[in-house]
Motif scaffolding. Structure first.
Motif, PDB file in Angstrom:
ATOM      1  N   PRO A  61      -1.390 -52.444  42.284  1.00 35.10           N
ATOM      2  CA  PRO A  61      -2.098 -51.351  41.619  1.00 35.10           C
ATOM      3  C   PRO A  61      -3.443 -51.056  42.283  1.00 35.10           C
ATOM      4  O   PRO A  61      -4.068 -51.942  42.870  1.00 35.10           O
ATOM      5  CB  PRO A  61      -2.313 -51.894  40.196  1.00 35.10           C
ATOM      6  CG  PRO A  61      -1.389 -53.049  40.062  1.00 35.10           C
ATOM      7  CD  PRO A  61      -1.210 -53.613  41.423  1.00 35.10           C
ATOM      8  N   ARG A  89      -1.268 -45.883  44.466  1.00 33.22           N
ATOM      9  CA  ARG A  89      -0.253 -45.326  43.573  1.00 33.22           C
ATOM     10  C   ARG A  89       1.136 -45.719  44.087  1.00 33.22           C
ATOM     11  O   ARG A  89       1.354 -45.910  45.285  1.00 33.22           O
ATOM     12  CB  ARG A  89      -0.418 -43.808  43.547  1.00 33.22           C
ATOM     13  CG  ARG A  89       0.457 -43.078  42.560  1.00 33.22           C
ATOM     14  CD  ARG A  89       0.107 -41.586  42.567  1.00 33.22           C
ATOM     15  NE  ARG A  89       0.083 -41.025  43.889  1.00 33.22           N
ATOM     16  CZ  ARG A  89       1.174 -40.638  44.551  1.00 33.22           C
ATOM     17  NH1 ARG A  89       2.386 -40.781  44.004  1.00 33.22           N
ATOM     18  NH2 ARG A  89       1.074 -40.115  45.763  1.00 33.22           N
ATOM     19  N   GLY A  90       2.096 -45.854  43.153  1.00 33.58           N
ATOM     20  CA  GLY A  90       3.422 -46.340  43.505  1.00 33.58           C
ATOM     21  C   GLY A  90       4.100 -45.569  44.613  1.00 33.58           C
ATOM     22  O   GLY A  90       4.684 -46.149  45.537  1.00 33.58           O
ATOM     23  N   VAL A 111       5.687 -56.413  46.282  1.00 31.21           N
ATOM     24  CA  VAL A 111       5.116 -55.185  45.726  1.00 31.21           C
ATOM     25  C   VAL A 111       5.037 -55.331  44.215  1.00 31.21           C
ATOM     26  O   VAL A 111       6.011 -55.718  43.564  1.00 31.21           O
ATOM     27  CB  VAL A 111       5.951 -53.940  46.087  1.00 31.21           C
ATOM     28  CG1 VAL A 111       5.408 -52.702  45.357  1.00 31.21           C
ATOM     29  CG2 VAL A 111       5.934 -53.696  47.596  1.00 31.21           C
ATOM     30  N   SER A 113       4.316 -52.955  41.134  1.00 31.72           N
ATOM     31  CA  SER A 113       4.176 -51.527  40.831  1.00 31.72           C
ATOM     32  C   SER A 113       4.997 -51.198  39.597  1.00 31.72           C
ATOM     33  O   SER A 113       5.344 -52.090  38.818  1.00 31.72           O
ATOM     34  CB  SER A 113       4.613 -50.696  42.041  1.00 31.72           C
ATOM     35  OG  SER A 113       4.258 -49.336  41.870  1.00 31.72           O
ATOM     36  N   GLY A 114       5.329 -49.913  39.426  1.00 35.92           N
ATOM     37  CA  GLY A 114       6.068 -49.471  38.258  1.00 35.92           C
ATOM     38  C   GLY A 114       7.571 -49.487  38.471  1.00 35.92           C
ATOM     39  O   GLY A 114       8.061 -49.578  39.595  1.00 35.92           O
ATOM     40  N   THR A 117       8.988 -46.467  40.430  1.00 36.27           N
ATOM     41  CA  THR A 117       8.794 -46.668  41.864  1.00 36.27           C
ATOM     42  C   THR A 117       9.882 -47.578  42.419  1.00 36.27           C
ATOM     43  O   THR A 117      10.452 -47.317  43.485  1.00 36.27           O
ATOM     44  CB  THR A 117       7.411 -47.296  42.137  1.00 36.27           C
ATOM     45  OG1 THR A 117       6.403 -46.395  41.689  1.00 36.27           O
ATOM     46  CG2 THR A 117       7.218 -47.567  43.620  1.00 36.27           C
ATOM     47  N   ASN A 161      14.200 -55.880  40.085  1.00 33.61           N
ATOM     48  CA  ASN A 161      12.863 -55.447  39.662  1.00 33.61           C
ATOM     49  C   ASN A 161      12.514 -56.127  38.344  1.00 33.61           C
ATOM     50  O   ASN A 161      13.019 -55.762  37.291  1.00 33.61           O
ATOM     51  CB  ASN A 161      12.833 -53.922  39.518  1.00 33.61           C
ATOM     52  CG  ASN A 161      11.499 -53.397  39.009  1.00 33.61           C
ATOM     53  OD1 ASN A 161      11.442 -52.549  38.127  1.00 33.61           O
ATOM     54  ND2 ASN A 161      10.403 -53.889  39.574  1.00 33.61           N
ATOM     55  N   SER A 207       6.634 -40.637  41.610  1.00 30.08           N
ATOM     56  CA  SER A 207       6.692 -41.686  40.584  1.00 30.08           C
ATOM     57  C   SER A 207       5.299 -41.929  40.033  1.00 30.08           C
ATOM     58  O   SER A 207       4.299 -41.702  40.703  1.00 30.08           O
ATOM     59  CB  SER A 207       7.248 -42.977  41.185  1.00 30.08           C
ATOM     60  OG  SER A 207       6.355 -43.511  42.136  1.00 30.08           O
ATOM     61  N   GLY A 208       5.252 -42.386  38.792  1.00 32.01           N
ATOM     62  CA  GLY A 208       3.959 -42.635  38.172  1.00 32.01           C
ATOM     63  C   GLY A 208       3.917 -42.128  36.752  1.00 32.01           C
ATOM     64  O   GLY A 208       4.937 -41.768  36.154  1.00 32.01           O
ATOM     65  N   PHE A 293       2.061 -50.607  35.917  1.00 34.37           N
ATOM     66  CA  PHE A 293       2.223 -51.259  37.222  1.00 34.37           C
ATOM     67  C   PHE A 293       2.777 -52.680  37.066  1.00 34.37           C
ATOM     68  O   PHE A 293       2.742 -53.455  38.016  1.00 34.37           O
ATOM     69  CB  PHE A 293       0.868 -51.337  37.937  1.00 34.37           C
ATOM     70  CG  PHE A 293       0.424 -50.037  38.558  1.00 34.37           C
ATOM     71  CD1 PHE A 293       0.831 -49.675  39.826  1.00 34.37           C
ATOM     72  CD2 PHE A 293      -0.431 -49.183  37.872  1.00 34.37           C
ATOM     73  CE1 PHE A 293       0.410 -48.490  40.400  1.00 34.37           C
ATOM     74  CE2 PHE A 293      -0.859 -47.985  38.433  1.00 34.37           C
ATOM     75  CZ  PHE A 293      -0.435 -47.640  39.713  1.00 34.37           C
TER      76      PHE A 293
END
Length: 379
Positions: A61, A89-90, A111, A113-114, A117, A161, A207-208, A293
């Motif tokens: 993040p 940002r992702g 990584v 992230s979200g 993503t 993930n 994405s985001g 994130f």
């Protein structure tokens, strides 16, 4: 007993049995791991390899607060392993990894992230390796340490993930000197003509937060009403932007009274002294749940495999989750991590309608939705 009642009873019993079987298998998996005295040997081997490698490279993040929390926490725990951390940002993180892989370069290990993503970018480029084989420490793999007594994955079948936080996604912030909360506490109040040219909208295409917010509206409104709302909120917007920090600063400074889809860096900016009002959910349609994130990915062909294992086990342990939670203000899915610092606006409330839109099947826009948004918001 009526046939319909019997069918319903059978369905309920089948569902309950399935859940119990999943929980049983997860506990069996942990029991086997606990019973295997080799976990210590695996950990010692990974740690020795990590020290030889000397570093781990992590993308995560944006924000000084979370960067410092992770780097200082990990360095304190493992002073012999250097942590190279870069935040963005992702979508920007995914672009970086893809550019490197296209050039035959593999410099990234982990990584953070979200989920959108992960599922919309990293999985399609086949950049992810299985995480579970890298998890070694009993405190990490013990399901009893985690909410719902399980490790959570956005991709529940492939399990690439790993989701370690979940919170309410704030849809709107405001400048309290210019807007009263009751003026914008329902979704459709944003379409009042008095707000025309006074809203900055988080770009929904990459994405985001914006992407998740617009997927949520598609889900709760239905395609046709959502398209109508998309048109109208686009016409209301003074600006459409991708920089979360900049948008929040604009609202705090009074440039724009409202930010639709403010992003999860708001906690870090609030801690740095920015002031703004928060609409945690809309009275008419609620909000949606997101990890922000807060999900982890192990990159395929990671250049520092030993250090990757050490970092993942630290991140998902109590100390790592405490550091991450303090840096981002998120509530960890670990049950032994303090939550007294988590902002109230990120804690889901009883009676509010929430959509858990972070699973893989919901993480990508439909082709129809994506194409429609590109006609409105495309650059």
């Amino acid at each position: 007993m009526k046939a319909a009642t019997i069918d319903n009873l059978r369905s309920t019993l089948f569902f309950a049995a399935t859940i119990l079987l999943i929980l049983f298998m997860q506990n069996v998996r942990f029991a086997l791991a606990q019973g295997d005295s080799g976990w210590q040997k695996k950990w010692d081997t990974a740690l020795a390899q990590a020290k030889k490698e000397g570093k781990v490279v992590v993308l995560g993040p944006p924000g000084d607060r979370i960067r410092d929390a992770i780097t200082q926490g990990f360095t304190k725990a493992f002073p012999d392993i250097s942590l190279e951390f870069s935040g963005a940002r992702g979508g920007e993180l995914a672009t970086k990894v893809k550019a490197e892989r296209d050039a035959g370069i593999y410099s990234i290990d982990i990584v953070i992230s979200g989920t959108s993503t992960a599922d919309a970018y990293f999985k399609p480029m086949k950049a992810l390796a299985p995480i579970e084989p890298a998890l070694i420490l009993p405190e990490v793999i013990d399901p009893k340490n985690w909410r719902d007594h399980r490790l959570e994955f956005s991709d529940r079948t492939t399990r690439l993930n790993l989701v370690f936080t979940t919170q309410n996604n704030v849809p709107l912030i405001l400048n309290p000197a210019q807007v009263k909360p009751e003026e914008v506490d329902e979704l459709y109040k944003l379409l009042d003509p008095k707000w025309k040219g006074k809203i900055v909208v988080q770009d929904p295409i990459p994405s985001g937060t914006g992407n998740g917010l617009f997927r949520w509206m598609w889900h709760v409104l239905g395609p046709e009403k959502a398209k109508d709302f998309y048109r109208k909120i686009r016409a209301q917007a003074a600006a459409v932007d991708r920089d979360q920090r900049r948008q929040i600063e604009w609202v705090a400074q009074g440039k724009y009274p409202l930010n639709f889809g403010p992003g999860t860096v708001m906690y870090q900016l609030e801690k740095s002294g920015l002031r703004f009002g928060v609409i945690p959910e809309f009275k008419d349609y609620g909000a949606y749940l997101t990890p922000g994130f807060g999900s982890a990915m192990l990159i395929d062909r990671a250049p520092h495999p030993g250090a990757s294992k050490v970092f993942l086990n630290w991140l998902l342990g109590k100390d790592g989750q405490t550091a991450f939670s303090a840096g981002m203000g998120y509530a960890s899915r670990r049950l032994d991590v303090p939550k007294d610092h988590v902002p109230s606006y990120w804690i889901p409330k009883p009676g509010v309608k929430y959509w858990s839109g972070y699973y893989e099947e919901d993480a990508k826009m439909s082709a129809d939705q994506e194409q429609f948004l590109k006609t409105l918001f495309g650059r």
